[in-house]
Design a protein around this motif. Structure first.
Motif, mmCIF file in Angstrom:
data_model
loop_
_atom_site.group_PDB
_atom_site.id
_atom_site.type_symbol
_atom_site.label_atom_id
_atom_site.label_comp_id
_atom_site.label_asym_id
_atom_site.label_seq_id
_atom_site.Cartn_x
_atom_site.Cartn_y
_atom_site.Cartn_z
ATOM 1 N N VAL A 229 0.837 -1.201 0.000
ATOM 2 C CA VAL A 229 0.000 0.000 0.000
ATOM 3 C C VAL A 229 0.873 1.253 0.000
ATOM 4 O O VAL A 229 0.566 2.235 -0.688
ATOM 5 N N ILE A 230 1.968 1.217 0.766
ATOM 6 C CA ILE A 230 2.902 2.350 0.781
ATOM 7 C C ILE A 230 3.494 2.545 -0.615
ATOM 8 O O ILE A 230 3.655 3.679 -1.082
ATOM 9 N N PHE A 231 3.801 1.454 -1.275
ATOM 10 C CA PHE A 231 4.346 1.505 -2.637
ATOM 11 C C PHE A 231 3.369 2.194 -3.592
ATOM 12 O O PHE A 231 3.748 3.072 -4.378
ATOM 13 N N PHE A 232 2.095 1.823 -3.508
ATOM 14 C CA PHE A 232 1.084 2.446 -4.367
ATOM 15 C C PHE A 232 0.968 3.942 -4.086
ATOM 16 O O PHE A 232 0.975 4.768 -5.016
ATOM 17 N N ASN A 233 0.870 4.310 -2.799
ATOM 18 C CA ASN A 233 0.736 5.726 -2.449
ATOM 19 C C ASN A 233 1.999 6.517 -2.764
ATOM 20 O O ASN A 233 1.927 7.720 -3.041
ATOM 21 N N LEU A 234 3.168 5.860 -2.726
ATOM 22 C CA LEU A 234 4.412 6.534 -3.093
ATOM 23 C C LEU A 234 4.404 6.914 -4.567
ATOM 24 O O LEU A 234 4.735 8.054 -4.934
ATOM 25 N N VAL A 235 4.014 5.978 -5.416
ATOM 26 C CA VAL A 235 3.959 6.249 -6.861
ATOM 27 C C VAL A 235 2.945 7.347 -7.154
ATOM 28 O O VAL A 235 3.233 8.313 -7.881
ATOM 29 N N MET A 236 1.743 7.225 -6.597
ATOM 30 C CA MET A 236 0.705 8.228 -6.842
ATOM 31 C C MET A 236 1.092 9.577 -6.246
ATOM 32 O O MET A 236 0.771 10.630 -6.809
ATOM 33 N N GLY A 237 1.776 9.563 -5.095
ATOM 34 C CA GLY A 237 2.208 10.814 -4.474
ATOM 35 C C GLY A 237 3.244 11.540 -5.311
ATOM 36 O O GLY A 237 3.198 12.771 -5.448
ATOM 37 N N ILE A 238 4.200 10.791 -5.868
ATOM 38 C CA ILE A 238 5.216 11.405 -6.745
ATOM 39 C C ILE A 238 4.561 12.037 -7.963
ATOM 40 O O ILE A 238 4.861 13.187 -8.343
ATOM 41 N N ILE A 239 3.648 11.310 -8.586
ATOM 42 C CA ILE A 239 2.969 11.837 -9.775
ATOM 43 C C ILE A 239 2.162 13.086 -9.424
ATOM 44 O O ILE A 239 2.204 14.101 -10.129
ATOM 45 N N GLY A 240 1.431 13.029 -8.309
ATOM 46 C CA GLY A 240 0.622 14.177 -7.905
ATOM 47 C C GLY A 240 1.459 15.378 -7.509
ATOM 48 O O GLY A 240 1.099 16.519 -7.811
ATOM 49 N N ALA A 241 2.602 15.134 -6.830
ATOM 50 C CA ALA A 241 3.463 16.239 -6.399
ATOM 51 C C ALA A 241 4.065 16.978 -7.588
ATOM 52 O O ALA A 241 4.173 18.212 -7.576
#
Length: 313
Positions: A229-241
């Protein structure tokens, strides 16, 4: 007998031909029903994608057709001071916001996962900020962080601390934006809660039998099994940032003040495309951003083999 065999053979051939026709008809029917989506995909995604690649090598503007100029747009980006400033602002935001969002999100999810009375109410309270439009969030925090009459500086004055200018300060503007963004991480908290609920209680029961304390169970069971789950949110967080736009644009009315400290990459891309009508230049910026996000995403996927742990593996 021979006549009967020939008749059976002809019947089998007829059945095979009918079956082929039926398959062809069903396939054509499927393509027919899927055609609106396929046409929309080609017209609104694939075609603009290909055209933007071409435009990035031209001086195309909304007001004139433009000419093919090769790599001139990309060369100009390297010496554009505002472009470099926007990269710095975006990277600064991503470096601090993404790790903080993961840490705060996991911590909140673990607290909201406790078995206490009224927990659904607390979960709803933490999720509500994600339902507020970004424009409304910007207006709300502009009032809260006002250096003269804002509630934040008023509270700091009560405890003897002189608050900074926040959004009016070049030093504090980006930290203020990070804090605002952290206020709305309720969506990722819900995802972390789902991940926590998927962890089997047998792991914790076995750890308790072995005499493990809370810290040992957290760092040896919860966090390792929460890494998908952290991996998924990390990828989405990088894209969103790297695509941060609405909050800084609303806070500064598109000007990026003070001293362009809130001019983010996508803001500058938008200005070039729709304010200065430099569509070729904006297309080049868009493809640079695409390459950067793609490289970072691939690096995260490559590194995930070392730190992402799945249950049963």
């Amino acid at each position: 007998m021979k006549a009967l065999e020939k008749l059976n053979l002809k019947q089998q051939q007829v059945l095979i031909v009918k079956s082929k026709k039926s398959n062809i008809n069903s396939g054509a029917t499927g393509w027919l029903f899927a055609s609106p989506w396929i046409i929309g995909l080609v017209l609104f995604y694939l075609l603009p994608l290909v055209v933007s690649i071409y435009y990035s090598f031209t001086s195309y503007s909304i007001l004139r057709p433009g000419e093919f100029i090769g790599l001139q747009n990309y060369k100009e980006l390297l010496v554009d001071p505002l472009f470099l400033k926007s990269i710095y602002n975006t990277v600064y935001f991503a470096v601090f916001y993404v790790p903080l969002s993961i840490i705060c999100g996991v911590a909140l999810a673990m607290m909201l996962n406790m078995k206490i009375k009224g927990m659904t109410i607390y979960r709803t309270i933490f999720f509500l900020p994600t339902l507020v439009p970004h424009v409304a969030i910007a207006v709300l925090w502009m009032w809260l962080l006002n250096p003269g009459f804002g509630l934040v500086n008023g509270f700091l004055d009560m405890i003897g601390i002189k608050g900074p200018a926040w959004l009016g300060s070049e030093t504090w503007s980006k930290p203020s934006l990070i804090f605002m963004s952290l206020w709305g991480i309720g969506q990722s908290v819900v995802i972390y809660l789902a991940g926590l609920g998927d962890i089997s209680s047998e792991y914790y029961e076995a750890a308790e039998v072995d005499g493990a304390n809370w810290f040992q169970k957290t760092f040896h069971i919860t966090l390792p099994l929460l890494t998908p789950v952290i991996f998924f949110n990390l990828v989405m967080g990088i894209i969103g940032a790297f695509q941060q736009f609405t909050l800084p644009y609303t806070l500064t009315q598109g000007q990026g003040k003070p001293a362009n400290s809130l001019t983010f990459y996508v803001m500058y891309l938008y200005d070039n495309g729709f304010k200065y009508f430099r569509m070729g230049y904006a297309s080049a910026m868009a493809w640079v951003l695409f390459v950067v996000i793609m490289v970072l995403t691939l690096l995260i996927f490559w590194s995930s083999k070392r730190w992402v742990h799945y249950q049963g593996k």
